[in-house]
Scaffold this motif. Sequence first.
Motif, PDB file in Angstrom:
ATOM      1  N   VAL A 254       0.825  -1.209   0.000  1.00  0.00           N
ATOM      2  CA  VAL A 254       0.000   0.000   0.000  1.00  0.00           C
ATOM      3  C   VAL A 254       0.861   1.262   0.000  1.00  0.00           C
ATOM      4  N   PHE A 255       2.146   1.123   0.391  1.00  0.00           N
ATOM      5  CA  PHE A 255       3.044   2.279   0.293  1.00  0.00           C
ATOM      6  C   PHE A 255       4.326   1.952  -0.471  1.00  0.00           C
ATOM      7  N   ALA A 256       4.628   0.685  -0.656  1.00  0.00           N
ATOM      8  CA  ALA A 256       5.878   0.316  -1.343  1.00  0.00           C
ATOM      9  C   ALA A 256       5.683  -1.001  -2.070  1.00  0.00           C
ATOM     10  N   ASN A 257       4.867  -0.980  -3.113  1.00  0.00           N
ATOM     11  CA  ASN A 257       4.651  -2.217  -3.863  1.00  0.00           C
ATOM     12  C   ASN A 257       5.933  -2.682  -4.544  1.00  0.00           C
ATOM     13  N   ASP A 258       6.830  -1.749  -4.731  1.00  0.00           N
ATOM     14  CA  ASP A 258       8.214  -2.043  -5.094  1.00  0.00           C
ATOM     15  C   ASP A 258       9.048  -1.586  -3.896  1.00  0.00           C
TER      16      ASP A 258
END
Length: 390
Positions: A254-258
């Motif tokens: 939700v904040f760092a899909n990568d």
Amino acid sequence: MPIRILAELITQKYLSAIKDFNPKDLTHRKLFRNAQLEFTSNFDYFAGNSTGGLISFCLAMNYNILDLQEIYSNSKHYFKRNYLGPYIYSKYDPSRIHHKIDEIINGIPLPDGTTLSAENATLLDIRNILNPDNVINDEESESAARYHGNFLEFVNDKSFLEDSDDEDVDAGYNLHLVKKEKVLLITAYNTTTNSITVFNTSYAKYWGYRIADVLKATMAAPTYFPPYEMSSGKKVNGCFVSDGAPELHIDGGVFANDPELAALWAIRMQWKKPVNYHLLSIGTGCYNTTLSSSTWGGYFDWILNKGFLINTLMDATRSFIETIGSNLAKFDNMKRMKLNYRMTKSMDLDDSCFVNRFDEEWEMLKTEEDFKAFVYFYDKYITEQSHLKN
């Protein structure tokens, strides 16, 4: 997808003498595990989120990633559909994938002949496995904690021997000099404190969390799985005892899909200066959300219609990080390779046909320039640089 790509790279670089590699052959699997260890020895940081967190963990622990493929090839079993999901309950019942995570952890061998325990293994245990020449046991963890926080500064072996004093403190900046470590980073979002979390094996404040809980938390994608409750604790006679307040976590996507940018931030915080390091970051890829101008924009279209809302928001974080990462790589002191295949057919995030579809396309993709560039990058900037570092 990351497993197939990495397995192909490892096979090409380290098992080329095997003419027809067969991943089902027990002898070949054993050779692959040894080759995988040679591959991962070139990296200093392993970062992941969601299922990428599980893959990164397995790479860091040298758990054979070929054994992970069963989760994806048999996804209908592990991702058991909930009745009335996702309309009332989460789309999937997490019990089977949670059991598989515990099974994976329980199967990781330790040097003393025992195995890890999903019930008791903490991030401190994972840190010690990654750094066998610098073990911190449970009794020492409290005193060692002051050296493994925001004032930690990693230094390489030579600098550590030359510069460290009896206190292991840089008096000028009040930083604690710590010999460099191999690090595992896994992201999740803490909904109890409304804050991002980058679980870091070299930071003491995370040592009390069980690795099983962290891996389950990072996979708790909204609407797909329920939020995951966990708490920190400590070891008492080798057994984990929870002593922290319960916290709810959801997928770090939700904040760092990568997770690349989160990893770069962690590295900068730990080294406090430019440094030569090798990072392997595994996210959850690109989503081809098929929106159109006729999309109504209400709950039905965004939430109930193939998870458009979740897919779009998660891919937005990936695109944001991709943009920043690409621009950072324009500086001479950073070399970066991102491999993100786009499927020829738009598919849902959890489509059970994805694996078969990718396998069909992979036979062509692995002969194309993108994968060749990936292999070249590994040879030029990872393998060669690792030899220079050593």
